[in-house]
Design a protein around this motif. Sequence first.
Motif, PDB file in Angstrom:
ATOM      1  N   ASP A  72       7.951  -2.612  11.098  1.00  0.00           N
ATOM      2  CA  ASP A  72       8.200  -3.682  10.129  1.00  0.00           C
ATOM      3  C   ASP A  72       7.233  -3.632   8.960  1.00  0.00           C
ATOM      4  O   ASP A  72       7.610  -3.881   7.819  1.00  0.00           O
ATOM      5  N   ILE A  73       5.995  -3.272   9.233  1.00  0.00           N
ATOM      6  CA  ILE A  73       5.002  -3.234   8.161  1.00  0.00           C
ATOM      7  C   ILE A  73       5.357  -2.194   7.094  1.00  0.00           C
ATOM      8  O   ILE A  73       4.998  -2.345   5.931  1.00  0.00           O
ATOM      9  N   ALA A  74       6.084  -1.155   7.480  1.00  0.00           N
ATOM     10  CA  ALA A  74       6.488  -0.143   6.502  1.00  0.00           C
ATOM     11  C   ALA A  74       7.390  -0.763   5.439  1.00  0.00           C
ATOM     12  O   ALA A  74       7.245  -0.471   4.247  1.00  0.00           O
ATOM     13  N   TRP A  75       8.327  -1.616   5.868  1.00  0.00           N
ATOM     14  CA  TRP A  75       9.207  -2.285   4.901  1.00  0.00           C
ATOM     15  C   TRP A  75       8.384  -3.121   3.931  1.00  0.00           C
ATOM     16  O   TRP A  75       8.633  -3.118   2.724  1.00  0.00           O
ATOM     17  N   ILE A  78       6.488  -0.827   1.445  1.00  0.00           N
ATOM     18  CA  ILE A  78       7.409  -0.276   0.433  1.00  0.00           C
ATOM     19  C   ILE A  78       7.773  -1.350  -0.581  1.00  0.00           C
ATOM     20  O   ILE A  78       7.817  -1.092  -1.784  1.00  0.00           O
ATOM     21  N   ASP A  79       8.014  -2.567  -0.103  1.00  0.00           N
ATOM     22  CA  ASP A  79       8.401  -3.666  -0.994  1.00  0.00           C
ATOM     23  C   ASP A  79       7.298  -4.081  -1.954  1.00  0.00           C
ATOM     24  O   ASP A  79       7.570  -4.405  -3.106  1.00  0.00           O
ATOM     25  N   ILE A  80       6.050  -4.108  -1.485  1.00  0.00           N
ATOM     26  CA  ILE A  80       4.989  -4.657  -2.333  1.00  0.00           C
ATOM     27  C   ILE A  80       4.261  -3.634  -3.195  1.00  0.00           C
ATOM     28  O   ILE A  80       3.559  -4.017  -4.121  1.00  0.00           O
ATOM     29  N   THR A  86       2.869   7.195  -0.289  1.00  0.00           N
ATOM     30  CA  THR A  86       3.390   8.015   0.801  1.00  0.00           C
ATOM     31  C   THR A  86       2.955   7.360   2.108  1.00  0.00           C
ATOM     32  O   THR A  86       1.779   7.048   2.278  1.00  0.00           O
ATOM     33  N   ILE A  87       3.922   7.169   2.997  1.00  0.00           N
ATOM     34  CA  ILE A  87       3.622   6.597   4.308  1.00  0.00           C
ATOM     35  C   ILE A  87       3.836   7.684   5.357  1.00  0.00           C
ATOM     36  O   ILE A  87       4.882   8.332   5.380  1.00  0.00           O
ATOM     37  N   ILE A  88       2.834   7.865   6.202  1.00  0.00           N
ATOM     38  CA  ILE A  88       2.954   8.820   7.302  1.00  0.00           C
ATOM     39  C   ILE A  88       3.438   8.052   8.522  1.00  0.00           C
ATOM     40  O   ILE A  88       2.779   7.114   8.985  1.00  0.00           O
ATOM     41  N   TYR A  89       4.615   8.447   9.012  1.00  0.00           N
ATOM     42  CA  TYR A  89       5.236   7.828  10.185  1.00  0.00           C
ATOM     43  C   TYR A  89       4.947   8.698  11.393  1.00  0.00           C
ATOM     44  O   TYR A  89       4.898   9.919  11.282  1.00  0.00           O
ATOM     45  N   HIS A  90       4.854   8.097  12.565  1.00  0.00           N
ATOM     46  CA  HIS A  90       4.392   8.831  13.741  1.00  0.00           C
ATOM     47  C   HIS A  90       5.445   9.686  14.436  1.00  0.00           C
ATOM     48  O   HIS A  90       5.089  10.555  15.215  1.00  0.00           O
ATOM     49  N   PRO A 178       1.784   4.258  16.096  1.00  0.00           N
ATOM     50  CA  PRO A 178       2.914   3.800  16.907  1.00  0.00           C
ATOM     51  C   PRO A 178       2.867   2.313  17.243  1.00  0.00           C
ATOM     52  O   PRO A 178       3.891   1.691  17.464  1.00  0.00           O
ATOM     53  N   GLY A 179       1.680   1.730  17.225  1.00  0.00           N
ATOM     54  CA  GLY A 179       1.552   0.302  17.514  1.00  0.00           C
ATOM     55  C   GLY A 179       1.433  -0.548  16.254  1.00  0.00           C
ATOM     56  O   GLY A 179       1.045  -1.702  16.323  1.00  0.00           O
ATOM     57  N   GLY A 180       1.729   0.057  15.094  1.00  0.00           N
ATOM     58  CA  GLY A 180       1.649  -0.669  13.837  1.00  0.00           C
ATOM     59  C   GLY A 180       0.281  -0.601  13.186  1.00  0.00           C
ATOM     60  O   GLY A 180       0.027  -1.272  12.190  1.00  0.00           O
ATOM     61  N   GLU A 181      -0.629   0.215  13.736  1.00  0.00           N
ATOM     62  CA  GLU A 181      -1.946   0.373  13.130  1.00  0.00           C
ATOM     63  C   GLU A 181      -1.788   0.980  11.735  1.00  0.00           C
ATOM     64  O   GLU A 181      -0.933   1.828  11.514  1.00  0.00           O
ATOM     65  N   VAL A 182      -2.654   0.553  10.822  1.00  0.00           N
ATOM     66  CA  VAL A 182      -2.615   1.052   9.446  1.00  0.00           C
ATOM     67  C   VAL A 182      -3.918   1.745   9.141  1.00  0.00           C
ATOM     68  O   VAL A 182      -4.998   1.201   9.346  1.00  0.00           O
TER      69      VAL A 182
END
Length: 187
Positions: A72-75, A78-80, A86-90, A178-182
């Motif tokens: 959810d934090i990725a959305w 991207i929005d803000i 660039t977002i690195i996804y696991h 994977p747990g939403g860590e940034v």
Amino acid sequence: MKEDINGALEVLRSGGVILYPTDTIWGLGCDATSREAVDRIYRIKGRDPNKSMLVLVECPARVERYVEDMPDIAWDLIDITNKPLTIIYHQAKNLAENLVAADGSIGIRVVQDKFCQQLISRFKKPIVSTSANQANQPAPGNFKEIDQKIIDSVDYVIKWRQNETKKSSPSAIIKLGPGGEVEVIRE
């Protein structure tokens, strides 16, 4: 711009490599789902094939096709964001396996540049984006800083924005766990 999009599409569809401007710096690009095309970019750059490269998509909804779990934090990020991010996804999926990092992660950027948005939208696949330089050399700030060897090694060079003299910068990079860590990799 239309001529460049058509020329680039022809090359991308045939498994070739393009040199193109992005919403950050000039990049080398190819079909992000083609192992052979990705291998070619590694060879052009002299880059270690164990170092992953990022991909560009034209809209946020497209990201879900290439990651197993869209946090959810990725959305929200991207929005803000008001600059290229660039977002690195696991956990990557549906991409060339030699593009994905050894840990299964992939960097994806939703482009803000109109040229890239149109190109990717018409191509209907993500495009690799890696700086247009040899490995371990500085990234070019504009087209005039690109080494002639790089220019000569691609199948199509975009004419759009070649005369710009403003220096561009790479995107910010954030890694999502994977747990939403940034984790901020580059601001």
